[in-house]
Design a protein around this motif. Sequence first.
Motif, PDB file in Angstrom:
ATOM      1  N   ILE A  66       0.747  -1.139   0.014  1.00 53.37           N
ATOM      2  CA  ILE A  66      -0.048  -0.038   0.049  1.00 53.37           C
ATOM      3  C   ILE A  66       0.944   1.119  -0.008  1.00 53.37           C
ATOM      4  O   ILE A  66       1.886   1.501   0.947  1.00 53.37           O
ATOM      5  CB  ILE A  66      -0.946   0.163   1.023  1.00 53.37           C
ATOM      6  N   TYR A  67       0.772   1.973  -0.994  1.00 49.14           N
ATOM      7  CA  TYR A  67       1.502   3.306  -1.278  1.00 49.14           C
ATOM      8  C   TYR A  67       0.661   4.500  -1.194  1.00 49.14           C
ATOM      9  O   TYR A  67      -0.492   4.571  -1.855  1.00 49.14           O
ATOM     10  CB  TYR A  67       2.245   3.314  -2.638  1.00 49.14           C
ATOM     11  N   GLN A  68       1.131   5.496  -0.582  1.00 47.62           N
ATOM     12  CA  GLN A  68       0.561   6.997  -0.496  1.00 47.62           C
ATOM     13  C   GLN A  68       1.162   7.742  -1.401  1.00 47.62           C
ATOM     14  O   GLN A  68       2.455   7.988  -1.278  1.00 47.62           O
ATOM     15  CB  GLN A  68       0.183   7.429   0.627  1.00 47.62           C
ATOM     16  N   ASN A  69       0.891   8.322  -2.550  1.00 45.31           N
ATOM     17  CA  ASN A  69       1.598   9.176  -3.302  1.00 45.31           C
ATOM     18  C   ASN A  69       1.146  10.370  -3.325  1.00 45.31           C
ATOM     19  O   ASN A  69      -0.107  10.534  -3.361  1.00 45.31           O
ATOM     20  CB  ASN A  69       1.607   8.450  -4.877  1.00 45.31           C
ATOM     21  N   ARG A  70       1.727  11.421  -3.291  1.00 45.54           N
ATOM     22  CA  ARG A  70       1.140  12.904  -2.985  1.00 45.54           C
ATOM     23  C   ARG A  70       2.075  14.029  -4.276  1.00 45.54           C
ATOM     24  O   ARG A  70       3.303  13.755  -4.178  1.00 45.54           O
ATOM     25  CB  ARG A  70       1.614  13.184  -1.920  1.00 45.54           C
ATOM     26  N   LEU A  71       1.177  14.727  -4.828  1.00 42.25           N
ATOM     27  CA  LEU A  71       1.933  15.588  -5.513  1.00 42.25           C
ATOM     28  C   LEU A  71       1.320  17.156  -5.080  1.00 42.25           C
ATOM     29  O   LEU A  71      -0.032  17.157  -4.971  1.00 42.25           O
ATOM     30  CB  LEU A  71       1.201  15.491  -7.094  1.00 42.25           C
ATOM     31  N   GLU A  72       2.300  17.892  -4.729  1.00 44.82           N
ATOM     32  CA  GLU A  72       1.883  19.180  -4.089  1.00 44.82           C
ATOM     33  C   GLU A  72       2.423  20.302  -4.996  1.00 44.82           C
ATOM     34  O   GLU A  72       3.552  20.314  -5.356  1.00 44.82           O
ATOM     35  CB  GLU A  72       2.535  19.362  -2.586  1.00 44.82           C
ATOM     36  N   VAL A  73       1.688  21.242  -5.141  1.00 45.57           N
ATOM     37  CA  VAL A  73       1.813  22.412  -5.952  1.00 45.57           C
ATOM     38  C   VAL A  73       1.739  23.739  -5.058  1.00 45.57           C
ATOM     39  O   VAL A  73       0.992  23.733  -4.112  1.00 45.57           O
ATOM     40  CB  VAL A  73       0.575  22.661  -6.848  1.00 45.57           C
ATOM     41  N   SER A  74       2.866  24.524  -5.222  1.00 38.28           N
ATOM     42  CA  SER A  74       2.810  25.616  -4.232  1.00 38.28           C
ATOM     43  C   SER A  74       3.508  26.759  -5.206  1.00 38.28           C
ATOM     44  O   SER A  74       4.268  26.357  -6.134  1.00 38.28           O
ATOM     45  CB  SER A  74       3.588  25.497  -2.850  1.00 38.28           C
ATOM     46  N   ASN A  75       3.367  28.093  -4.497  1.00 41.95           N
ATOM     47  CA  ASN A  75       4.177  29.262  -5.132  1.00 41.95           C
ATOM     48  C   ASN A  75       4.576  30.027  -3.821  1.00 41.95           C
ATOM     49  O   ASN A  75       3.603  30.560  -3.285  1.00 41.95           O
ATOM     50  CB  ASN A  75       3.084  29.808  -6.205  1.00 41.95           C
ATOM     51  N   PRO A  76       5.812  30.379  -3.887  1.00 39.94           N
ATOM     52  CA  PRO A  76       6.209  31.375  -2.700  1.00 39.94           C
ATOM     53  C   PRO A  76       5.805  32.800  -2.689  1.00 39.94           C
ATOM     54  O   PRO A  76       6.015  33.347  -1.777  1.00 39.94           O
ATOM     55  CB  PRO A  76       7.711  30.942  -2.686  1.00 39.94           C
ATOM     56  N   ILE A  77       5.387  32.997  -4.033  1.00 37.99           N
ATOM     57  CA  ILE A  77       4.932  34.506  -4.216  1.00 37.99           C
ATOM     58  C   ILE A  77       3.603  34.897  -3.296  1.00 37.99           C
ATOM     59  O   ILE A  77       2.593  34.104  -3.465  1.00 37.99           O
ATOM     60  CB  ILE A  77       4.825  34.977  -5.548  1.00 37.99           C
ATOM     61  N   ASN A  78       3.749  35.775  -2.441  1.00 38.19           N
ATOM     62  CA  ASN A  78       2.703  36.218  -1.629  1.00 38.19           C
ATOM     63  C   ASN A  78       1.425  36.539  -2.022  1.00 38.19           C
ATOM     64  O   ASN A  78       0.379  36.345  -1.478  1.00 38.19           O
ATOM     65  CB  ASN A  78       3.422  37.167  -0.452  1.00 38.19           C
ATOM     66  N   TYR A  79       1.490  36.996  -3.297  1.00 35.71           N
ATOM     67  CA  TYR A  79       0.016  37.374  -3.770  1.00 35.71           C
ATOM     68  C   TYR A  79      -0.665  36.159  -4.651  1.00 35.71           C
ATOM     69  O   TYR A  79      -1.696  36.449  -5.068  1.00 35.71           O
ATOM     70  CB  TYR A  79      -0.075  38.771  -4.723  1.00 35.71           C
ATOM     71  N   GLY A  80       0.267  35.280  -4.599  1.00 31.70           N
ATOM     72  CA  GLY A  80      -0.304  34.041  -5.454  1.00 31.70           C
ATOM     73  C   GLY A  80      -1.713  33.510  -5.058  1.00 31.70           C
ATOM     74  O   GLY A  80      -2.700  33.183  -5.690  1.00 31.70           O
ATOM     75  N   ILE A  81      -2.062  33.468  -3.598  1.00 25.33           N
ATOM     76  CA  ILE A  81      -3.205  33.001  -3.053  1.00 25.33           C
ATOM     77  C   ILE A  81      -4.408  33.924  -3.555  1.00 25.33           C
ATOM     78  O   ILE A  81      -5.281  33.511  -3.924  1.00 25.33           O
ATOM     79  CB  ILE A  81      -3.244  33.139  -1.640  1.00 25.33           C
ATOM     80  N   TYR A  82      -4.072  35.206  -3.834  1.00 21.28           N
ATOM     81  CA  TYR A  82      -5.247  35.840  -4.340  1.00 21.28           C
ATOM     82  C   TYR A  82      -5.649  35.733  -5.539  1.00 21.28           C
ATOM     83  O   TYR A  82      -6.713  35.793  -6.178  1.00 21.28           O
ATOM     84  CB  TYR A  82      -4.824  37.410  -3.930  1.00 21.28           C
ATOM     85  N   VAL A  83      -4.702  35.810  -6.430  1.00 24.56           N
ATOM     86  CA  VAL A  83      -4.642  35.479  -7.802  1.00 24.56           C
ATOM     87  C   VAL A  83      -5.399  33.929  -8.214  1.00 24.56           C
ATOM     88  O   VAL A  83      -6.394  33.945  -8.950  1.00 24.56           O
ATOM     89  CB  VAL A  83      -3.300  35.195  -8.751  1.00 24.56           C
ATOM     90  N   GLU A  84      -5.068  33.019  -7.245  1.00 28.26           N
ATOM     91  CA  GLU A  84      -5.836  31.683  -7.325  1.00 28.26           C
ATOM     92  C   GLU A  84      -7.093  31.849  -6.952  1.00 28.26           C
ATOM     93  O   GLU A  84      -8.062  31.263  -7.718  1.00 28.26           O
ATOM     94  CB  GLU A  84      -5.055  30.784  -6.493  1.00 28.26           C
TER      95      GLU A  84
END
Length: 113
Positions: A66-84
């Motif tokens: 049994i394997y758990q595979n994870r793909l995480e997407v991130s962006n360190p730019i502080n205004y990225g959350i607002y654009v998203e």
Amino acid sequence: MVNKVQLIGPLLTKGPQLTKEIISDSLKETAAFAKGLIAGRTPVRTGTLQKNWEVTTSERQWETSIYQNRLEVSNPINYGIYVEKRVEMVKRSIPDIQNHYSRSLSQNLKRLA
């Protein structure tokens, strides 16, 4: 009378290691696809947000098979959350990324044939 059965083929001879390799390869291919897809859907003014997407993968084995595979997407730019929140470039990409992962797994499994 004794009958012998011979197990042949990469899946039966290499077993869990081969399965892990197939999953790992598919996850890496999907990570590259996800980064390009999301960056392409990111609106551009200066290009800072678009070029700073990071995609990481992790794999964890819980039991012998049994394997758990994870793909995480991130962006360190502080205004990225607002654009998203406004554009939803990550949220809209999730179905495409899931489909790509499924296709990639299928193609990599065909290597066994």
